[in-house]
Scaffold this motif. Structure first.
Motif, PDB file in Angstrom:
ATOM      1  N   ASN A  24       6.874  -2.187   2.176  1.00 29.37           N
ATOM      2  CA  ASN A  24       5.526  -2.737   2.328  1.00 29.37           C
ATOM      3  C   ASN A  24       5.259  -3.869   1.345  1.00 29.37           C
ATOM      4  O   ASN A  24       4.740  -4.918   1.704  1.00 29.37           O
ATOM      5  CB  ASN A  24       4.482  -1.643   2.111  1.00 29.37           C
ATOM      6  CG  ASN A  24       3.876  -1.181   3.401  1.00 29.37           C
ATOM      7  OD1 ASN A  24       4.010  -1.846   4.430  1.00 29.37           O
ATOM      8  ND2 ASN A  24       3.218  -0.051   3.375  1.00 29.37           N
ATOM      9  N   LEU A  71       7.286  -6.746   3.600  1.00 34.61           N
ATOM     10  CA  LEU A  71       6.104  -7.102   4.391  1.00 34.61           C
ATOM     11  C   LEU A  71       5.050  -7.812   3.549  1.00 34.61           C
ATOM     12  O   LEU A  71       4.040  -8.266   4.079  1.00 34.61           O
ATOM     13  CB  LEU A  71       5.519  -5.850   5.056  1.00 34.61           C
ATOM     14  CG  LEU A  71       6.498  -5.076   5.945  1.00 34.61           C
ATOM     15  CD1 LEU A  71       5.850  -3.833   6.522  1.00 34.61           C
ATOM     16  CD2 LEU A  71       7.016  -5.952   7.073  1.00 34.61           C
ATOM     17  N   GLN A  72       5.274  -7.888   2.229  1.00 29.83           N
ATOM     18  CA  GLN A  72       4.391  -8.649   1.334  1.00 29.83           C
ATOM     19  C   GLN A  72       2.925  -8.209   1.436  1.00 29.83           C
ATOM     20  O   GLN A  72       2.015  -9.036   1.374  1.00 29.83           O
ATOM     21  CB  GLN A  72       4.509 -10.152   1.630  1.00 29.83           C
ATOM     22  CG  GLN A  72       5.820 -10.757   1.177  1.00 29.83           C
ATOM     23  CD  GLN A  72       5.927 -10.801  -0.340  1.00 29.83           C
ATOM     24  OE1 GLN A  72       5.020 -11.248  -1.028  1.00 29.83           O
ATOM     25  NE2 GLN A  72       7.029 -10.296  -0.868  1.00 29.83           N
ATOM     26  N   LYS A  73       2.721  -6.892   1.591  1.00 28.15           N
ATOM     27  CA  LYS A  73       1.350  -6.396   1.696  1.00 28.15           C
ATOM     28  C   LYS A  73       0.680  -6.426   0.329  1.00 28.15           C
ATOM     29  O   LYS A  73       1.335  -6.297  -0.709  1.00 28.15           O
ATOM     30  CB  LYS A  73       1.364  -4.959   2.219  1.00 28.15           C
ATOM     31  CG  LYS A  73       1.900  -4.830   3.640  1.00 28.15           C
ATOM     32  CD  LYS A  73       0.815  -4.718   4.668  1.00 28.15           C
ATOM     33  CE  LYS A  73      -0.007  -3.457   4.443  1.00 28.15           C
ATOM     34  NZ  LYS A  73      -1.079  -3.336   5.410  1.00 28.15           N
ATOM     35  N   THR A  74      -0.643  -6.593   0.324  1.00 26.07           N
ATOM     36  CA  THR A  74      -1.368  -6.571  -0.939  1.00 26.07           C
ATOM     37  C   THR A  74      -2.220  -5.323  -1.069  1.00 26.07           C
ATOM     38  O   THR A  74      -3.057  -5.225  -1.953  1.00 26.07           O
ATOM     39  CB  THR A  74      -2.267  -7.810  -1.085  1.00 26.07           C
ATOM     40  OG1 THR A  74      -3.144  -7.857   0.030  1.00 26.07           O
ATOM     41  CG2 THR A  74      -1.451  -9.070  -1.138  1.00 26.07           C
ATOM     42  N   GLU A  75      -2.024  -4.384  -0.162  1.00 22.96           N
ATOM     43  CA  GLU A  75      -2.685  -3.106  -0.361  1.00 22.96           C
ATOM     44  C   GLU A  75      -1.806  -1.994   0.170  1.00 22.96           C
ATOM     45  O   GLU A  75      -0.958  -2.198   1.038  1.00 22.96           O
ATOM     46  CB  GLU A  75      -4.064  -3.074   0.316  1.00 22.96           C
ATOM     47  CG  GLU A  75      -4.026  -3.089   1.823  1.00 22.96           C
ATOM     48  CD  GLU A  75      -5.422  -2.958   2.436  1.00 22.96           C
ATOM     49  OE1 GLU A  75      -6.134  -3.964   2.463  1.00 22.96           O
ATOM     50  OE2 GLU A  75      -5.776  -1.862   2.884  1.00 22.96           O
ATOM     51  N   LEU A  95      -5.532  -1.718  -3.962  1.00 27.65           N
ATOM     52  CA  LEU A  95      -5.138  -3.129  -3.895  1.00 27.65           C
ATOM     53  C   LEU A  95      -4.063  -3.411  -4.941  1.00 27.65           C
ATOM     54  O   LEU A  95      -4.185  -2.995  -6.097  1.00 27.65           O
ATOM     55  CB  LEU A  95      -6.358  -4.011  -4.154  1.00 27.65           C
ATOM     56  CG  LEU A  95      -7.520  -3.814  -3.181  1.00 27.65           C
ATOM     57  CD1 LEU A  95      -8.702  -4.693  -3.575  1.00 27.65           C
ATOM     58  CD2 LEU A  95      -7.083  -4.133  -1.756  1.00 27.65           C
ATOM     59  N   LYS A 118      -9.663  -0.032  -3.619  1.00 28.31           N
ATOM     60  CA  LYS A 118     -10.131  -0.903  -2.536  1.00 28.31           C
ATOM     61  C   LYS A 118     -11.553  -0.510  -2.166  1.00 28.31           C
ATOM     62  O   LYS A 118     -11.799   0.586  -1.684  1.00 28.31           O
ATOM     63  CB  LYS A 118      -9.206  -0.743  -1.322  1.00 28.31           C
ATOM     64  CG  LYS A 118      -9.637  -1.522  -0.098  1.00 28.31           C
ATOM     65  CD  LYS A 118      -8.701  -1.203   1.074  1.00 28.31           C
ATOM     66  CE  LYS A 118      -9.189  -1.836   2.360  1.00 28.31           C
ATOM     67  NZ  LYS A 118      -8.375  -1.418   3.505  1.00 28.31           N
ATOM     68  N   LEU A 121      -5.630 -12.212  -3.232  1.00 25.73           N
ATOM     69  CA  LEU A 121      -6.290 -13.402  -2.704  1.00 25.73           C
ATOM     70  C   LEU A 121      -7.398 -13.046  -1.716  1.00 25.73           C
ATOM     71  O   LEU A 121      -7.166 -12.361  -0.730  1.00 25.73           O
ATOM     72  CB  LEU A 121      -5.234 -14.272  -2.008  1.00 25.73           C
ATOM     73  CG  LEU A 121      -5.729 -15.581  -1.390  1.00 25.73           C
ATOM     74  CD1 LEU A 121      -6.151 -16.554  -2.468  1.00 25.73           C
ATOM     75  CD2 LEU A 121      -4.650 -16.186  -0.507  1.00 25.73           C
TER      76      LEU A 121
END
Lengths: 469, 391
Positions: free
Chosen positions: B91, B95-99, B104, B114, B160
């Motif tokens: 992830n 997948l470069q997820k930020t959460e 977060l 979050k 971001l």
């Protein structure tokens, strides 16, 4: 509301039920395979409780008996009677369990009669929308002579209850499965099983890696904290696009798992999805999306009604019937009927004049098709709390500010790119090339399987969206 | 018509590597799973794991046994922790997820709760009103400290464009409701000035002992007290703390936190609560259950966790009652420098009104200490004004 069956993307299925079911199935001699398959399917069916076992048993007995009787009746009226009666029984069961409360609700709204809902119908009997269509296709095929009646009740019951197709289809016809069901020797062979294993693994990956992860975007927007009403227009479009991808990978992935399991057990079943999002017309889309359902409606509703052989007005009427039924098949709710009629309108427009222009275009037909498909999913999901149609349409079409899509593009960017990529033919082309290299192929399947299991373990089980229909 | 069903014949004696691999993984892992040792709890996930459900024929027929069995297999699967780490890594890295699971993944190793959009604030308003109502009954005796979330102070480290809720606006609103009746401590400004210090854990939802100290200094300024002098006391650092946010995310890039405590010898008594203003001593010791520092739940060492009613003997004069959530647990030890008796009430273990307790134990001051996230959703704060059932 759906009852939670034994979903494929769970540890208990993958490392409990499936290995035992496959091992027993492979080990028993050929003439016992259907019996074993039936017993395994009964266990699978009863996983969420035995309360609906009598229902499916009755439907199996009725359709089995009328299948046997039909070829013996020579009189025309008698033949029609023997066709219509079992179909009516099956359809009545579906209508009763799926639509009674919806009808009560509708009557109440029109007449303020205040009829009480039947609470025992809140949970839809597992897979009823799928197996009812299977048995209707069987009786109809016996009637038209497309297939011979099944004499062995065990074999027939194994077909109806066949566990890989029980939860979310596909709706495979008896005549497509009959050859393998009657193979008592060499039913399973390694090349087919290998193709099945690959198909199952790739289907699992589509469901648990792509569908479930991408789906979180849309459900986030519908959450109480965010809410569609606070979302900017670009984010609303991003959301509904993500939902479109989720729906495709969820259902196509589940269908691939099902067909993969079928192949592992010696059955070749037709593909249920064929890259629907690369279509350049709505007409083409419906040849590529949920193929087993659209071909069922074509073979057992549209063509018997006369198809396109009785002039355009009659053809349009036939299409109207098919699409109203397709809509309501997806659920007892007005938005599904609207969704079906929406496609009726689009297909009619294409049939009357648009199709010939679409065939000449290169890029714009794809944009046009995707636009209306995505919009269609907006109607499709309008019965979900927080996704009401007027709200969604106003967010989509009245440019408005609100939460920007930047965070969601950043968080889901890679997943969305993967989703788009896997909606095209490119991964399939790559796989055709990679297949030739035994090592690469094995490593790829192994890695995808390990990753998928990681996603299965790390998530709580997400049951397939289409199990509710 | 007669149909002849063709049986297939074996064509070649090929090897099928993918099929072999698939079967090895399917059957091999199923077997391994069968003999894999079963666990009671998962320390890493900080929860009890499902055990093999007791077999009852009725439960089998209605499908509840199979449902429980499915959860049992999910929880007890072999290499469960490895699978979860792998999913978390894919992830975050692929997948470069930020959460991940409601947390977060911020910059600079930050893990934030979050809290998006515009949540229902009815409960927050109720709680603020409850504090104001309570403070009106004890004029001049109540202090209200509401700690902001880390994401309010370290906004620039959020992922971001994260559409966070407007915590600043809500804090303003709460303080405006309470401040006419109680002295309030709003830490945002002073925390802004101490930003480069270690105020919050990066892997946990709590503030640090130092973050609590900065808050405590504000309390002393307001009360005109001489604060506890950290330089005059030995501080002990406990390293390798991976908190609740880490448990949720299993983020590969998380840095372990350090918990600091001052091993003060002030005696603390934890009570068993029998009823309203009715309790019996259950345990006496220091303010630190140091054995907890050796486990994953290291923050649980402070005050021995969240107990209904606790008292501590301090070195100062007068008495104070702290009504709190877990943020107060590392804050309370400082109060021993200023008061002779410190009472601590946590409504999770004390389900009664406070008036009778304050009267019976004779508390001079009352400090209500929560963090914003608890205060937003807590259903027990209203107990502040619960009428006494004693007469």
């Amino acid at each position: 509301m759906e009852s939670q069956g034994l979903v494929f993307n769970s540890v208990v299925f993958l490392f409990g039920f499936l290995p035992v079911a496959l091992a027993v199935y492979y080990l028993v001699p050929g003439h016992l395979k259907n019996l074993v398959l039936l017993l395994e399917s009964v266990i699978f069916y009863c996983w969420a409780g035995v309360e609906y076992l009598p229902l499916i048993t009755v439907l199996i007995v009725i359709n089995y008996l009328f299948g046997l009787i039909l070829p013996r009746v020579k009189h025309r009226a008698g033949r029609i009677f023997c066709l219509v009666l079992p179909i009516l029984c099956s359809a009545a069961a579906l209508v009763f369990f799926k639509y009674t409360n919806f009808l009560i609700d509708t009557v109440n709204q029109i007449t303020s009669a205040g009829l009480a809902q039947l609470s025992f119908l809140d949970v839809l009997p597992l897979g009823i929308s799928y197996y009812v269509f299977k048995v209707i296709s069987y009786v109809a095929d016996v009637y038209t002579g497309k297939t011979e009646a099944e004499r062995n009740p065990i074999t027939f019951a194994a077909y109806v209850l066949f566990f890989p197709q029980l939860l979310v289809g596909p709706i495979v016809k008896y005549r497509d499965m009959a050859p393998a069901l009657h193979a008592t020797r060499h039913r399973c062979h390694a090349a087919q099983m290998e193709a099945g294993a690959e198909m199952f693994v790739f289907g699992l990956a589509k469901k648990v890696i792509l569908a479930d992860s991408i789906g979180a975007l849309w459900s986030d927007l519908l959450s109480e904290e965010i809410g569609l009403a606070n979302v900017s227009t670009p984010l609303a479009w991003l959301g509904i696009a993500a939902y479109s991808l989720q729906l495709y990978f969820d259902f196509a992935g589940y269908s691939e798992m099902s067909n993969g399991l079928s192949k592992l057990m010696g059955f070749d079943c037709p593909a249920n999805f064929d890259l629907p999002y690369i279509s350049s017309s709505i007409t083409e889309f419906w040849r590529r999306w949920h193929i087993s359902l659209s071909s069922w409606f074509r073979d057992y509703i549209y063509i018997p009604l006369g198809g396109n052989r009785r002039g355009l007005p009659r053809q349009l009427f036939n299409m109207l019937v098919v699409w109203a039924l397709t809509g309501i098949w997806h659920g007892a709710s007005w938005n599904f009927i609207c969704w079906g009629l929406y496609y009726f309108v689009l297909l009619t427009i294409e049939k009357i004049f648009l199709l010939k222009y679409l065939k000449k275009g290169r890029v714009w037909p794809h944009i046009y098709t995707l636009f209306f498909i995505v919009l269609g999913w907006g109607i499709f999901t309008a019965n979900v709390a927080g996704a009401e149609l007027p709200l969604l349409m106003s967010r989509l079409f009245i440019p408005s500010g609100g939460i920007s899509p930047v965070y969601y593009l950043r968080n889901y960017g890679v997943l969305l790119i993967l989703g788009v990529l896997f909606s095209t033919a490119l991964p399939g082309m790559f796989w055709q090339w990679a297949k030739k290299h035994a090592v690469l192929r094995t490593v790829l399947v192994g890695c995808v399987m390990v990753l998928s299991v990681a996603f299965v373990v790390a998530s709580t089980n997400n049951s397939p969206l289409y199990a509710g229909f | 018509m007669k149909y002849v069903y063709r049986t297939r014949r074996k064509t070649s004696r090929q090897v099928y590597p993918v099929l072999i691999l698939f079967f090895v993984m399917l059957f091999g892992f199923a077997l391994l799973n069968l003999f894999w040792p079963k666990r009671r709890i998962s320390e890493l996930e900080n929860r009890a794991l499902k055990q093999l459900p007791a077999f009852r024929p009725a439960a089998l027929l209605d499908g509840s046994w199979t449902g429980d069995f499915g959860e049992y297999m999910q929880d007890q699967v072999a290499f469960r922790d490895v699978w979860i780490d792998m999913q978390s890594n894919v992830n975050a890295l692929v997948l470069q997820k930020t959460e991940q699971n409601g947390i977060l993944l911020g910059k600079d190793h930050w893990l934030f709760t979050k809290q998006f959009g515009t949540p229902d604030t009815a409960r927050l308003d109720t709680n603020a009103d409850a504090v104001a109502e309570f403070a009106q009954r004890y004029p001049g005796r109540v202090t209200f400290l509401l700690a902001p979330s880390a994401s309010v102070i370290y906004t620039e480290d959020l992922p971001l464009a994260a559409p966070m809720l407007n915590e600043n606006g809500l804090l303003d609103q709460v303080f405006a409701t309470v401040s006419p009746y109680a002295s309030v401590i709003d830490l945002r400004e002073v925390y802004g000035g101490h930003k480069d210090e270690y105020l919050y854990f990066h892997t946990d939802h709590h503030w640090t002992t130092h973050g609590a100290y900065v808050a405590y200094e504000q309390f002393c300024v307001q009360q005109g007290l001489v604060p506890f002098d950290p330089a005059a006391h030995e501080a002990v650092d406990v390293n390798n703390f991976y908190g609740t946010h880490y448990s949720s995310t299993r983020y590969w890039n998380a840095l372990p936190d350090t918990i600091t405590y001052y091993p003060l010898s002030n005696p603390m008594t934890i009570y068993t609560v029998n009823g309203e203003a009715d309790f019996t001593p259950a345990e006496t010791g220091t303010m630190y259950h140091t054995d907890k520092f050796a486990t994953r739940d290291k923050y649980g060492a402070f005050l021995g966790g969240n107990n209904g009613y606790t008292t501590i003997e301090g070195d100062g004069t007068g008495s104070i009652l702290v009504v709190k959530d877990s943020y107060a647990n590392c804050f309370v030890p400082y109060l021993t420098a200023n008061y002779a008796k410190i009472g601590v009430v946590d409504f999770r273990g004390y389900h009664y009104g406070l008036d009778s307790l304050i009267e019976k134990e004779g508390y001079d001051q009352i400090l209500i200490l929560y963090n914003f996230q608890t205060f937003l959703s807590d259903r027990d704060v209203i107990n502040l004004n619960r009428p006494s059932s004693l007469s």
